[in-house]
Design a protein around this motif. Structure first.
Motif, PDB file in Angstrom:
ATOM      1  N   SER A  27     -17.827  27.104  -9.136  1.00 57.87           N
ATOM      2  CA  SER A  27     -16.300  27.040  -8.398  1.00 57.87           C
ATOM      3  C   SER A  27     -15.931  25.610  -9.201  1.00 57.87           C
ATOM      4  O   SER A  27     -16.900  24.925  -9.610  1.00 57.87           O
ATOM      5  CB  SER A  27     -15.840  26.254  -7.221  1.00 57.87           C
ATOM      6  OG  SER A  27     -16.687  28.122  -6.360  1.00 57.87           O
ATOM      7  N   MET A  28     -14.764  24.776  -9.110  1.00 57.71           N
ATOM      8  CA  MET A  28     -14.108  23.558  -9.677  1.00 57.71           C
ATOM      9  C   MET A  28     -13.395  23.622  -8.538  1.00 57.71           C
ATOM     10  O   MET A  28     -12.446  24.054  -7.995  1.00 57.71           O
ATOM     11  CB  MET A  28     -13.762  24.372 -11.042  1.00 57.71           C
ATOM     12  CG  MET A  28     -13.743  22.998 -11.496  1.00 57.71           C
ATOM     13  SD  MET A  28     -13.126  22.833 -14.017  1.00 57.71           S
ATOM     14  CE  MET A  28     -12.679  21.633 -14.016  1.00 57.71           C
ATOM     15  N   ILE A  29     -13.060  22.062  -8.694  1.00 57.36           N
ATOM     16  CA  ILE A  29     -12.567  21.153  -7.484  1.00 57.36           C
ATOM     17  C   ILE A  29     -11.331  20.518  -8.273  1.00 57.36           C
ATOM     18  O   ILE A  29     -12.561  19.259  -9.183  1.00 57.36           O
ATOM     19  CB  ILE A  29     -12.996  21.031  -6.438  1.00 57.36           C
ATOM     20  CG1 ILE A  29     -13.692  19.428  -6.358  1.00 57.36           C
ATOM     21  CG2 ILE A  29     -12.967  21.553  -5.657  1.00 57.36           C
ATOM     22  CD1 ILE A  29     -14.985  19.231  -5.049  1.00 57.36           C
ATOM     23  N   PHE A  30     -10.505  19.842  -8.168  1.00 54.48           N
ATOM     24  CA  PHE A  30      -9.956  18.918  -8.952  1.00 54.48           C
ATOM     25  C   PHE A  30      -9.256  17.855  -8.278  1.00 54.48           C
ATOM     26  O   PHE A  30      -9.303  17.948  -6.865  1.00 54.48           O
ATOM     27  CB  PHE A  30      -8.752  19.429  -9.702  1.00 54.48           C
ATOM     28  CG  PHE A  30      -8.525  21.092 -10.809  1.00 54.48           C
ATOM     29  CD1 PHE A  30      -9.431  20.405 -11.907  1.00 54.48           C
ATOM     30  CD2 PHE A  30      -8.996  22.106  -9.733  1.00 54.48           C
ATOM     31  CE1 PHE A  30      -9.818  21.793 -12.498  1.00 54.48           C
ATOM     32  CE2 PHE A  30      -9.572  23.187 -10.822  1.00 54.48           C
ATOM     33  CZ  PHE A  30      -9.612  23.365 -11.841  1.00 54.48           C
TER      34      PHE A  30
ATOM     35  N   LEU B 199     -20.776  23.374  -8.511  1.00 57.20           N
ATOM     36  CA  LEU B 199     -19.896  23.245  -8.170  1.00 57.20           C
ATOM     37  C   LEU B 199     -19.224  21.871  -9.474  1.00 57.20           C
ATOM     38  O   LEU B 199     -20.223  21.711  -9.541  1.00 57.20           O
ATOM     39  CB  LEU B 199     -19.308  22.590  -6.604  1.00 57.20           C
ATOM     40  CG  LEU B 199     -17.990  21.395  -6.449  1.00 57.20           C
ATOM     41  CD1 LEU B 199     -17.271  22.781  -5.801  1.00 57.20           C
ATOM     42  CD2 LEU B 199     -18.971  20.819  -5.199  1.00 57.20           C
ATOM     43  N   ILE B 200     -17.938  22.163  -9.970  1.00 56.35           N
ATOM     44  CA  ILE B 200     -17.948  21.104 -10.625  1.00 56.35           C
ATOM     45  C   ILE B 200     -16.773  20.147  -9.838  1.00 56.35           C
ATOM     46  O   ILE B 200     -15.264  20.920  -9.515  1.00 56.35           O
ATOM     47  CB  ILE B 200     -16.899  21.685 -11.640  1.00 56.35           C
ATOM     48  CG1 ILE B 200     -18.392  22.390 -12.953  1.00 56.35           C
ATOM     49  CG2 ILE B 200     -17.047  20.449 -12.932  1.00 56.35           C
ATOM     50  CD1 ILE B 200     -18.094  23.098 -13.859  1.00 56.35           C
ATOM     51  N   ALA B 201     -16.702  19.441  -9.830  1.00 54.62           N
ATOM     52  CA  ALA B 201     -15.595  18.544  -9.550  1.00 54.62           C
ATOM     53  C   ALA B 201     -15.128  17.588 -10.744  1.00 54.62           C
ATOM     54  O   ALA B 201     -15.561  15.894 -11.136  1.00 54.62           O
ATOM     55  CB  ALA B 201     -16.091  17.916  -8.651  1.00 54.62           C
ATOM     56  N   ASP B 202     -14.035  17.424 -10.446  1.00 53.73           N
ATOM     57  CA  ASP B 202     -13.364  16.592 -11.637  1.00 53.73           C
ATOM     58  C   ASP B 202     -12.270  15.029 -10.326  1.00 53.73           C
ATOM     59  O   ASP B 202     -11.313  15.864 -10.213  1.00 53.73           O
ATOM     60  CB  ASP B 202     -12.297  17.341 -12.901  1.00 53.73           C
ATOM     61  CG  ASP B 202     -11.836  16.416 -13.753  1.00 53.73           C
ATOM     62  OD1 ASP B 202     -12.169  15.550 -14.116  1.00 53.73           O
ATOM     63  OD2 ASP B 202     -11.743  17.235 -14.998  1.00 53.73           O
ATOM     64  N   GLU B 203     -12.699  14.616 -11.283  1.00 56.37           N
ATOM     65  CA  GLU B 203     -11.850  13.226 -10.491  1.00 56.37           C
ATOM     66  C   GLU B 203     -11.430  14.137  -9.219  1.00 56.37           C
ATOM     67  O   GLU B 203     -10.417  13.317  -8.876  1.00 56.37           O
ATOM     68  CB  GLU B 203     -10.935  12.592 -11.313  1.00 56.37           C
ATOM     69  CG  GLU B 203     -11.323  12.487 -12.807  1.00 56.37           C
ATOM     70  CD  GLU B 203     -11.445  11.233 -12.481  1.00 56.37           C
ATOM     71  OE1 GLU B 203     -12.079  10.361 -11.289  1.00 56.37           O
ATOM     72  OE2 GLU B 203     -11.874  10.453 -13.938  1.00 56.37           O
ATOM     73  N   ALA B 204     -12.050  14.139  -8.087  1.00 51.32           N
ATOM     74  CA  ALA B 204     -11.640  15.339  -7.023  1.00 51.32           C
ATOM     75  C   ALA B 204     -11.553  14.081  -5.795  1.00 51.32           C
ATOM     76  O   ALA B 204     -11.350  14.660  -4.665  1.00 51.32           O
ATOM     77  CB  ALA B 204     -13.048  16.247  -6.273  1.00 51.32           C
ATOM     78  N   THR B 205     -12.013  12.936  -6.329  1.00 53.87           N
ATOM     79  CA  THR B 205     -11.707  11.705  -4.049  1.00 53.87           C
ATOM     80  C   THR B 205     -11.668  10.195  -5.637  1.00 53.87           C
ATOM     81  O   THR B 205     -10.692  10.067  -4.406  1.00 53.87           O
ATOM     82  CB  THR B 205     -13.252  11.523  -4.135  1.00 53.87           C
ATOM     83  OG1 THR B 205     -14.289  10.889  -4.827  1.00 53.87           O
ATOM     84  CG2 THR B 205     -14.124  12.502  -3.802  1.00 53.87           C
TER      85      THR B 205
END
Ligand SMILES: Nc1ncnc2c1ncn2[C@@H]1O[C@H](COP(=O)(O)OP(=O)(O)OP(=O)(O)O)[C@@H](O)[C@H]1O
Ligand SMILES: [Mg+2]
Length: 262
Positions: A92-95, A175-181
């Motif tokens: 899954s990925m979050i942006f 889990l891929i988090a791209d600049e999620a925070t």
């Protein structure tokens, strides 16, 4: 066995004089927290997107020698059916922007229920309690109420948590988090990172964390890859990179975060 192995990744956009990414190799072990750090335009996002084949392939090409191995399968050569199996389920990925993922006209609960039901055959009622549980799991205190709220009724930090709940509903291995925070203020960012940290441990889920913030890397990652102009210029355990950076660019990144030194 390595969970994800990006090998020799190169990405060239149509009409561009040079590849945006040149022979990048990145490995993610099961349950590991791996960071990719680098300045704007260094190729972090296009690298991450290649894992789910989310780059627009009508305007770019992957190199012939490039591979993205996940669970023994080369995702760059996987067909649509295999990719559908993997997207949102195994990976899954979050942006940065939850509003690009959340639909404004449905309650957040209904949207996560849809994700759950796309991946498993549960009844609506069982799905509701599963979703309420995952909202609680990502640190939302009144999950029953939030279930029935619309995205615009929530704060940025809450939306980010909802997006994480949605991303992990299918219990992905990665889990891929791209600049999620990145868009969150410091305290909310710390809380969201803490939540991701706990979830990663509890679920033995690997996280690939993309950021331009060395503070996030220091707090969250075990291993980090430093990208510069489409290349990985160095990688290794975070402590090693923080204490003894080899590359000039990494040193510059570190001086930008003086409180992390020593
Ligand atoms: N749709 C596109 N068309 C043409 N070139 C692109 C496209 N998307 C990305 N690129 C090129 O790829 C390079 C890497 O972009 P990418 O988005 O991966 O950078 P990034 O490291 O994620 O930066 P940021 O920190 O700003 O998110 C950019 O310099 C840009 O030249
Ligand atoms: Mg990016």
């Amino acid at each position: 066995m390595t969970l994800l192995s990006i090998e020799n990744l190169s990405i060239t956009f149509e009409g561009a004089p040079a590849p945006a990414v040149t022979s990048v190799s990145i490995e993610v072990e099961p349950g590991a927290r791996v960071g990719i750090i680098g300045e704007s335009g260094s190729g972090k996002s296009v690298t991450a997107m290649s894992v789910l084949r989310l780059n627009d392939e009508s305007i770019m090409v992957y190199g012939d020698a490039s591979r993205v191995m996940f669970d023994g399968k080369d995702l760059l050569r996987a067909d649509d059916r295999a990719l559908r199996e993997i997207r949102g389920r195994r990976i899954s990925m979050i942006f940065q922007d939850p509003m690009s993922v959340l639909n404004p006209v449905f309650t957040v609960g209904a949207q996560i229920v849809d994700v759950l039901r796309a991946h498993s055959s549960t009844t609506r009622k069982a799905a509701r309690s599963a979703v309420v549980r995952s909202l609680a799991e990502v640190g939302i205190r009144d999950p029953d109420r939030v279930f029935d709220q619309y995205p615009h009724e929530l704060s940025g930090g809450m939306r980010q948590r909802v997006m994480i709940a949605m991303a992990i509903a299918s219990r992905p291995r990665l889990l891929i988090a791209d600049e999620a925070t990145s868009a969150l203020d410091v305290t909310v960012q710390a809380a969201v990172l803490g939540t991701l940290d706990r979830l990663a441990v509890e679920r033995d889920m690997a996280v690939l964390m993309i950021t331009h913030d060395m503070g996030v890397v220091a707090r969250f990652c075990d291993v980090v890859y430093v990208m510069y102009r489409g290349d990985v210029v160095e990688h290794g355990p975070v402590s090693q990179i923080l204490l003894a950076p080899q590359h000039e660019y990494t040193r510059r990144l570190l001086t930008a975060v003086p409180r992390l030194r020593g």
